[in-house]
Design a protein around this motif. Structure first.
Motif, PDB file in Angstrom:
ATOM      1  N   ILE A  62       0.957  -1.343   0.081  1.00 41.16           N
ATOM      2  CA  ILE A  62      -0.146  -0.148   0.025  1.00 41.16           C
ATOM      3  C   ILE A  62       1.162   1.073  -0.126  1.00 41.16           C
ATOM      4  O   ILE A  62       1.817   1.177   0.524  1.00 41.16           O
ATOM      5  CB  ILE A  62      -0.821   0.103   1.137  1.00 41.16           C
ATOM      6  CG1 ILE A  62      -2.061   1.433   1.373  1.00 41.16           C
ATOM      7  CG2 ILE A  62      -0.106  -0.164   2.452  1.00 41.16           C
ATOM      8  CD1 ILE A  62      -3.030   1.162   2.276  1.00 41.16           C
ATOM      9  N   ARG A  72      -1.795  11.090   4.524  1.00 41.99           N
ATOM     10  CA  ARG A  72      -1.372  10.177   5.513  1.00 41.99           C
ATOM     11  C   ARG A  72      -2.029  10.582   6.950  1.00 41.99           C
ATOM     12  O   ARG A  72      -2.176  11.488   7.108  1.00 41.99           O
ATOM     13  CB  ARG A  72       0.080   9.962   5.597  1.00 41.99           C
ATOM     14  CG  ARG A  72       0.554   9.411   4.276  1.00 41.99           C
ATOM     15  CD  ARG A  72       2.129   8.824   4.165  1.00 41.99           C
ATOM     16  NE  ARG A  72       2.491   8.856   2.833  1.00 41.99           N
ATOM     17  CZ  ARG A  72       3.730   9.179   2.419  1.00 41.99           C
ATOM     18  NH1 ARG A  72       4.707   9.264   3.107  1.00 41.99           N
ATOM     19  NH2 ARG A  72       4.134   8.763   1.257  1.00 41.99           N
ATOM     20  N   ASN A 112       8.478   1.276  10.421  1.00 38.04           N
ATOM     21  CA  ASN A 112       7.396   1.736   9.768  1.00 38.04           C
ATOM     22  C   ASN A 112       6.132   1.633  10.813  1.00 38.04           C
ATOM     23  O   ASN A 112       5.244   0.818  10.657  1.00 38.04           O
ATOM     24  CB  ASN A 112       7.089   1.079   8.529  1.00 38.04           C
ATOM     25  CG  ASN A 112       5.896   1.957   7.692  1.00 38.04           C
ATOM     26  OD1 ASN A 112       5.429   2.575   8.044  1.00 38.04           O
ATOM     27  ND2 ASN A 112       6.292   2.020   6.448  1.00 38.04           N
ATOM     28  N   THR A 131      -5.632   2.403   7.120  1.00 43.80           N
ATOM     29  CA  THR A 131      -6.247   1.201   7.707  1.00 43.80           C
ATOM     30  C   THR A 131      -7.503   0.835   7.004  1.00 43.80           C
ATOM     31  O   THR A 131      -7.657  -0.509   7.139  1.00 43.80           O
ATOM     32  CB  THR A 131      -6.570   1.861   9.106  1.00 43.80           C
ATOM     33  OG1 THR A 131      -5.494   2.431   9.831  1.00 43.80           O
ATOM     34  CG2 THR A 131      -7.285   0.676  10.088  1.00 43.80           C
ATOM     35  N   VAL A 145      -0.027   5.627   0.407  1.00 44.04           N
ATOM     36  CA  VAL A 145      -0.741   6.847   0.248  1.00 44.04           C
ATOM     37  C   VAL A 145       0.119   7.805  -0.037  1.00 44.04           C
ATOM     38  O   VAL A 145       1.133   8.237   0.723  1.00 44.04           O
ATOM     39  CB  VAL A 145      -1.449   7.114   1.829  1.00 44.04           C
ATOM     40  CG1 VAL A 145      -2.392   8.527   1.670  1.00 44.04           C
ATOM     41  CG2 VAL A 145      -2.576   6.072   1.996  1.00 44.04           C
ATOM     42  N   THR A 187       6.795  -5.349   6.210  1.00 40.20           N
ATOM     43  CA  THR A 187       7.045  -3.811   6.381  1.00 40.20           C
ATOM     44  C   THR A 187       8.266  -3.724   7.342  1.00 40.20           C
ATOM     45  O   THR A 187       8.415  -4.299   8.159  1.00 40.20           O
ATOM     46  CB  THR A 187       5.883  -3.156   6.635  1.00 40.20           C
ATOM     47  OG1 THR A 187       6.031  -1.739   6.509  1.00 40.20           O
ATOM     48  CG2 THR A 187       5.389  -3.234   8.287  1.00 40.20           C
ATOM     49  N   MET A 225       2.470   1.641   9.056  1.00 39.44           N
ATOM     50  CA  MET A 225       1.903   0.734   8.506  1.00 39.44           C
ATOM     51  C   MET A 225       1.730  -0.523   9.365  1.00 39.44           C
ATOM     52  O   MET A 225       0.775  -1.304   9.392  1.00 39.44           O
ATOM     53  CB  MET A 225       2.997   0.151   7.443  1.00 39.44           C
ATOM     54  CG  MET A 225       2.641  -0.997   6.538  1.00 39.44           C
ATOM     55  SD  MET A 225       1.367  -0.657   5.924  1.00 39.44           S
ATOM     56  CE  MET A 225       1.026  -2.388   4.862  1.00 39.44           C
TER      57      MET A 225
HETATM   58  C1  LIG Z   1       1.941   3.296   5.999  1.00 39.61           C
HETATM   59  C2  LIG Z   1       0.744   3.900   5.246  1.00 39.61           C
HETATM   60  C3  LIG Z   1       0.103   3.045   4.113  1.00 39.61           C
HETATM   61  C4  LIG Z   1      -0.261   3.966   6.317  1.00 39.61           C
HETATM   62  O1  LIG Z   1      -1.576   4.415   6.000  1.00 39.61           O
HETATM   63  P1  LIG Z   1      -2.047   6.050   6.816  1.00 39.61           P
HETATM   64  O2  LIG Z   1      -3.412   6.508   6.106  1.00 39.61           O
HETATM   65  O3  LIG Z   1      -0.990   6.938   6.724  1.00 39.61           O
HETATM   66  O4  LIG Z   1      -2.422   5.375   8.127  1.00 39.61           O
HETATM   67  P2  LIG Z   1      -3.486   5.471   8.989  1.00 39.61           P
HETATM   68  O5  LIG Z   1      -3.990   7.097   9.022  1.00 39.61           O
HETATM   69  O6  LIG Z   1      -4.555   4.405   8.787  1.00 39.61           O
HETATM   70  O7  LIG Z   1      -3.051   5.303  10.606  1.00 39.61           O
HETATM   71  C5  LIG Z   1      -2.720   3.835  10.824  1.00 39.61           C
HETATM   72  C6  LIG Z   1      -2.463   3.942  12.404  1.00 39.61           C
HETATM   73  O8  LIG Z   1      -0.944   4.556  12.558  1.00 39.61           O
HETATM   74  C7  LIG Z   1      -0.866   5.644  13.187  1.00 39.61           C
HETATM   75  N1  LIG Z   1       0.043   6.359  12.522  1.00 39.61           N
HETATM   76  C8  LIG Z   1      -0.051   7.088  11.411  1.00 39.61           C
HETATM   77  N2  LIG Z   1       0.828   7.920  11.155  1.00 39.61           N
HETATM   78  C9  LIG Z   1       1.953   7.442  12.038  1.00 39.61           C
HETATM   79  C10 LIG Z   1       3.327   7.893  12.288  1.00 39.61           C
HETATM   80  N3  LIG Z   1       3.999   8.387  11.474  1.00 39.61           N
HETATM   81  N4  LIG Z   1       3.900   7.474  13.488  1.00 39.61           N
HETATM   82  C11 LIG Z   1       3.219   6.498  14.183  1.00 39.61           C
HETATM   83  N5  LIG Z   1       2.020   6.073  14.195  1.00 39.61           N
HETATM   84  C12 LIG Z   1       1.397   6.604  13.037  1.00 39.61           C
HETATM   85  C13 LIG Z   1      -2.097   6.152  13.268  1.00 39.61           C
HETATM   86  O9  LIG Z   1      -2.307   6.896  14.435  1.00 39.61           O
HETATM   87  C14 LIG Z   1      -3.069   5.034  13.593  1.00 39.61           C
HETATM   88  O10 LIG Z   1      -3.068   4.355  14.552  1.00 39.61           O
HETATM   89  P3  LIG Z   1      -4.443   4.611  15.532  1.00 39.61           P
HETATM   90  O11 LIG Z   1      -5.781   4.050  14.613  1.00 39.61           O
HETATM   91  O12 LIG Z   1      -4.206   3.786  16.827  1.00 39.61           O
HETATM   92  O13 LIG Z   1      -4.484   6.203  15.775  1.00 39.61           O
HETATM   93  C15 LIG Z   1       0.883   5.284   5.000  1.00 39.61           C
HETATM   94  O14 LIG Z   1       1.429   6.321   5.939  1.00 39.61           O
HETATM   95  C16 LIG Z   1       2.074   5.489   3.819  1.00 39.61           C
HETATM   96  O15 LIG Z   1       1.805   5.317   2.504  1.00 39.61           O
HETATM   97  N6  LIG Z   1       3.331   5.406   3.886  1.00 39.61           N
HETATM   98  C17 LIG Z   1       4.295   5.672   2.898  1.00 39.61           C
HETATM   99  C18 LIG Z   1       4.491   4.311   1.938  1.00 39.61           C
HETATM  100  C19 LIG Z   1       4.658   3.174   2.995  1.00 39.61           C
HETATM  101  O16 LIG Z   1       5.306   3.217   4.016  1.00 39.61           O
HETATM  102  N7  LIG Z   1       3.978   1.872   2.790  1.00 39.61           N
HETATM  103  C20 LIG Z   1       3.874   0.713   3.328  1.00 39.61           C
HETATM  104  C21 LIG Z   1       5.046  -0.090   2.721  1.00 39.61           C
HETATM  105  S1  LIG Z   1       5.106  -1.613   3.615  1.00 39.61           S
END
Ligand SMILES: CC(C)(COP(=O)(O)OP(=O)(O)OC[C@H]1O[C@@H](n2cnc3c(N)ncnc32)[C@H](O)[C@@H]1OP(=O)(O)O)[C@@H](O)C(=O)NCCC(=O)NCCS
Length: 192
Positions: free
Chosen positions: A100, A108, A141, A114, A102, A137, A144
């Motif tokens: 995935i 994000r 991270n 999620t 975003v 992952t 994720m």
């Molecule tokens: C990883 C990723 C897909 C997560 O999607 P997102 O929409 O940002 O995540 P969500 O908003 O659903 O948050 C998921 C949980 O992580 C937490 N979170 C979000 N960003 C965070 C950060 N930087 N550090 C710690 N926790 C974090 C949120 O609070 C949430 O937890 P909660 O429900 O207990 O509050 C997105 O951040 C992304 O695309 N990152 C870059 C690419 C990547 O890393 N892809 C995955 C490769 S395996």
């Protein structure tokens, strides 16, 4: 959902949906990828390639050559991509790995990741007969890892030195997460 995804899947009350990419997504996808400095799968260096995005759009919605890609839609626009991989000969039948992105950092941390993970798992179990869905992952991270846990995946172990140093943010150690069909059947209420 059937094997081919044609409509939108969205959990009641959530802001994110999954749907196939459509031709009109080309410019918004490129813009969001540029904002996140993302290079699409199949592109080689130099930023997001229009041709690679076109290919992703054209093949979206169907499991083709062991790969399924869907748009994450929020606020009426594509904000990311979620994909399932089931490479023939590499994984046993019924096993899928998800990935995935975003794209734009501004999108994000708003719950879209999620929702997308949970909706894709629901499609793999409900539409494509998955026995197991897994994800790998980097151990650092946090977003994720938390998104996977919130979607019902369990941490199963660490693959030490899995990513090469040039692509890893940290040591290259990766956490493996998984969810089985039985677990999903027993706990799917929030996601269907
Ligand atoms: C990883 C990723 C897909 C997560 O999607 P997102 O929409 O940002 O995540 P969500 O908003 O659903 O948050 C998921 C949980 O992580 C937490 N979170 C979000 N960003 C965070 C950060 N930087 N550090 C710690 N926790 C974090 C949120 O609070 C949430 O937890 P909660 O429900 O207990 O509050 C997105 O951040 C992304 O695309 N990152 C870059 C690419 C990547 O890393 N892809 C995955 C490769 S395996």
């Amino acid at each position: 959902m059937s094997a081919r995804v044609s409509g939108r899947a969205q959990r009641p009350g959530s802001r994110a949906a999954l749907r196939p990419f459509v031709a009109d997504d080309l410019e918004p996808v490129l813009a969001a990828m540029r904002a996140g400095e993302t290079v699409p799968a199949g592109a080689r260096g130099g930023g997001p390639s229009r041709e690679a995005v076109r290919r992703m759009i054209a093949s979206s919605g169907e499991l083709l050559a062991g790969r399924l890609e869907l748009a994450i839609e929020a606020e009426g626009r594509p904000v990311g991509v979620v994909e399932a991989r089931a490479p023939r000969g590499a994984f046993p039948p019924g096993v899928f790995e998800l990935g995935i992105q975003v794209w734009d950092p501004r999108d994000r941390g708003r719950g879209h990741g999620t929702q997308a993970v949970a909706l894709l798992a629901a499609h793999l179990f409900g539409g494509l007969g998955a026995r197991r869905v897994q994800a790998v992952t980097e151990v650092g991270n946090a977003a994720m890892r938390r998104a996977l846990e919130r979607a019902g995946f369990r941490m199963e172990g660490v693959l030490r030195g899995f990513l090469p140093p040039e692509t890893a943010a940290g040591t290259g150690d990766c956490a493996v997460y998984g969810i089985t069909n039985d677990e999903w059947e027993n706990d799917r209420e929030p996601w269907t």
